[in-house]
Design a protein around this motif. Structure first.
Motif, PDB file in Angstrom:
ATOM      1  N   ASN A 245       0.827  -1.198   0.000  1.00  0.00           N
ATOM      2  CA  ASN A 245       0.000   0.000   0.000  1.00  0.00           C
ATOM      3  C   ASN A 245       0.868   1.258   0.000  1.00  0.00           C
ATOM      4  N   ARG A 246       1.945   1.217   0.762  1.00  0.00           N
ATOM      5  CA  ARG A 246       2.860   2.364   0.817  1.00  0.00           C
ATOM      6  C   ARG A 246       3.576   2.546  -0.529  1.00  0.00           C
ATOM      7  N   LEU A 247       4.036   1.452  -1.127  1.00  0.00           N
ATOM      8  CA  LEU A 247       4.756   1.547  -2.392  1.00  0.00           C
ATOM      9  C   LEU A 247       3.864   2.040  -3.530  1.00  0.00           C
ATOM     10  N   LEU A 248       2.577   1.761  -3.430  1.00  0.00           N
ATOM     11  CA  LEU A 248       1.661   2.141  -4.504  1.00  0.00           C
ATOM     12  C   LEU A 248       1.379   3.641  -4.546  1.00  0.00           C
ATOM     13  N   ALA A 249       2.044   4.399  -3.692  1.00  0.00           N
ATOM     14  CA  ALA A 249       1.983   5.854  -3.812  1.00  0.00           C
ATOM     15  C   ALA A 249       2.743   6.311  -5.050  1.00  0.00           C
ATOM     16  N   VAL A 250       3.579   5.425  -5.603  1.00  0.00           N
ATOM     17  CA  VAL A 250       4.372   5.737  -6.799  1.00  0.00           C
ATOM     18  C   VAL A 250       3.592   5.308  -8.036  1.00  0.00           C
ATOM     19  N   GLU A 251       3.354   6.219  -8.953  1.00  0.00           N
ATOM     20  CA  GLU A 251       2.516   5.930 -10.118  1.00  0.00           C
ATOM     21  C   GLU A 251       3.066   4.782 -10.962  1.00  0.00           C
ATOM     22  N   GLU A 252       4.370   4.759 -11.204  1.00  0.00           N
ATOM     23  CA  GLU A 252       4.950   3.696 -12.015  1.00  0.00           C
ATOM     24  C   GLU A 252       4.703   2.326 -11.404  1.00  0.00           C
ATOM     25  N   LEU A 253       4.751   2.257 -10.075  1.00  0.00           N
ATOM     26  CA  LEU A 253       4.519   0.978  -9.404  1.00  0.00           C
ATOM     27  C   LEU A 253       3.043   0.606  -9.440  1.00  0.00           C
ATOM     28  N   ARG A 254       2.163   1.603  -9.405  1.00  0.00           N
ATOM     29  CA  ARG A 254       0.729   1.310  -9.554  1.00  0.00           C
ATOM     30  C   ARG A 254       0.452   0.721 -10.932  1.00  0.00           C
ATOM     31  N   ASN A 255       1.067   1.294 -11.953  1.00  0.00           N
ATOM     32  CA  ASN A 255       0.872   0.779 -13.310  1.00  0.00           C
ATOM     33  C   ASN A 255       1.360  -0.668 -13.416  1.00  0.00           C
ATOM     34  N   TYR A 256       2.508  -0.935 -12.815  1.00  0.00           N
ATOM     35  CA  TYR A 256       3.070  -2.289 -12.835  1.00  0.00           C
ATOM     36  C   TYR A 256       2.167  -3.260 -12.075  1.00  0.00           C
ATOM     37  N   PHE A 257       1.656  -2.809 -10.950  1.00  0.00           N
ATOM     38  CA  PHE A 257       0.793  -3.634 -10.108  1.00  0.00           C
ATOM     39  C   PHE A 257      -0.475  -4.031 -10.863  1.00  0.00           C
ATOM     40  N   VAL A 258      -1.057  -3.090 -11.583  1.00  0.00           N
ATOM     41  CA  VAL A 258      -2.266  -3.375 -12.370  1.00  0.00           C
ATOM     42  C   VAL A 258      -1.930  -4.273 -13.552  1.00  0.00           C
ATOM     43  N   GLU A 259      -0.830  -3.970 -14.227  1.00  0.00           N
ATOM     44  CA  GLU A 259      -0.429  -4.758 -15.396  1.00  0.00           C
ATOM     45  C   GLU A 259      -0.258  -6.233 -15.035  1.00  0.00           C
ATOM     46  N   LYS A 260       0.330  -6.493 -13.871  1.00  0.00           N
ATOM     47  CA  LYS A 260       0.566  -7.876 -13.428  1.00  0.00           C
ATOM     48  C   LYS A 260      -0.627  -8.462 -12.668  1.00  0.00           C
ATOM     49  N   GLU A 261      -1.678  -7.659 -12.505  1.00  0.00           N
ATOM     50  CA  GLU A 261      -2.892  -8.090 -11.797  1.00  0.00           C
ATOM     51  C   GLU A 261      -2.572  -8.608 -10.391  1.00  0.00           C
ATOM     52  N   ARG A 262      -1.700  -7.893  -9.703  1.00  0.00           N
ATOM     53  CA  ARG A 262      -1.264  -8.320  -8.377  1.00  0.00           C
ATOM     54  C   ARG A 262      -2.330  -8.080  -7.297  1.00  0.00           C
ATOM     55  N   ALA A 263      -3.280  -7.190  -7.562  1.00  0.00           N
ATOM     56  CA  ALA A 263      -4.318  -6.940  -6.555  1.00  0.00           C
ATOM     57  C   ALA A 263      -5.149  -8.185  -6.293  1.00  0.00           C
TER      58      ALA A 263
END
Length: 324
Positions: free
Chosen positions: A128-146
């Motif tokens: 949750n803390r790391l997802l404050a970074v936009e690039e990491l949010r994009n990566y998280f969604v791309e990999k469907e990590r949620a």
């Protein structure tokens, strides 16, 4: 040593004693002893609460990742290291250095230790803390990590874990709203079950209600099954507008779509017990105007549903929906 740290909130005496240097020396001397490393990083975690030590610990960040690499199967080491990493990411400098490698490490932990509650919660909070970074949010969604986060949320049904998972969902909405909506629909049972246990957690209840409102039409059949829990919590928090507006919206949706007169009556009775929810403000004020004009709607929160008419009739949920 860990217990001594809070006794020196400014850290002056601890710095004079070169406590951090001594702790790091112990870490190097016993680098193959997992239990010692747990103690070391617990002390470091405590020192991170003292601003004086933060820059010094930030400079030693690589030791943290090296320790996690050395003890991949020792959950106690992984848990305390993730907690330290989460604290470190409060520093914008550290957060800016985080990349997909750290995200992958945390995802691996969720796969490796899916049944360890303490480690799972620490990991999700760090994500949750790391997802404050936009690039990491994009990566998280791309990999469907949620998906993995919501899966462990389902396993534990823990309030703190649900809170962290919903905060992650909120962060991902700008990246891919449809993806978040699909996850919420898939795991809505977990959120509905948690409603009954939120008597002491109004903020969490409001967060759950807000997200369920966004998918209420897809899950109205399930809303009926949990109507009693929703009603009880709405009455319990009748003076809390942040909670009321979401729970009543859920009941209204279920009553509207489910042809059950008794259920509709219960929703109607509940309406009389609920506190009045602030209506959005219109500028200019509602009325009749001859010329074309621009209408501004304010005093509402993200996730609110607003319906309006332009013929003088009272708006209902069947009226035109305002899309900001």
């Amino acid at each position: 040593i860990e217990m001594m740290v809070p006794t020196d909130p400014k850290g002056q005496e601890l710095a004079e004693e070169k406590l951090l240097q001594k702790v790091l020396h112990v870490s190097r001397e016993y680098e193959k002893n997992g239990d010692v490393q747990v103690g070391v990083f617990r002390v470091i975690s405590a020192l991170l609460d003292i601003p004086l030590f933060v820059p010094k610990i930030v400079s030693q960040q690589r030791l943290l990742m090296e320790c996690m690499d050395r003890f991949p199967q020792k959950k106690e080491v992984q848990t305390v290291c993730v907690e330290v990493l989460t604290k470190l990411c409060e520093s914008p400098k550290v957060l800016s250095l985080m990349g997909t490698e750290e995200m992958d490490v945390l995802d691996t932990l969720l796969q490796r230790f899916p049944y360890d509650k303490a480690l799972v919660l620490a990991t999700v909070r760090c994500l949750n803390r790391l997802l404050a970074v936009e690039e990491l949010r994009n990566y998280f969604v791309e990999k469907e990590r949620a998906e993995r986060v919501f899966s462990v949320m389902k396993s534990f049904k823990d309030m703190d874990l649900v809170q962290a998972a919903l905060e992650i969902a909120d962060k991902l909405v700008p990246q891919d709203l449809a993806y978040v909506q699909r996850l919420l629909v898939k795991y809505c049972d977990v959120l509905l079950v948690m409603i009954a246990g939120c008597a002491e957690r109004p903020e969490l209840l409001a967060a759950i209600g807000k997200r369920l409102c966004n998918i209420s039409r897809e899950i109205h059949g399930k809303l009926v099954s949990y109507a009693e829990d929703i009603s009880a919590m709405a009455v319990h928090f009748a003076e809390n507008k942040a909670v009321v507006k979401y729970l009543y919206a859920l009941l209204s949706e279920a009553a509207l779509l489910f042809p059950d007169a008794a259920f509709a009556d219960r929703a109607g009775e509940l309406k009389l017990q609920l506190a009045e929810v602030d209506a959005p403000l219109l500028t200019p004020e509602p009325g009749s105007y001859e010329d074309t004009l621009k209408v501004t709607i304010s005093n509402y929160e993200e996730g609110d549903e607003i319906f309006y008419t332009d013929n003088g009739d009272q708006p209902t949920r069947a009226s035109t929906r305002y899309d900001p």
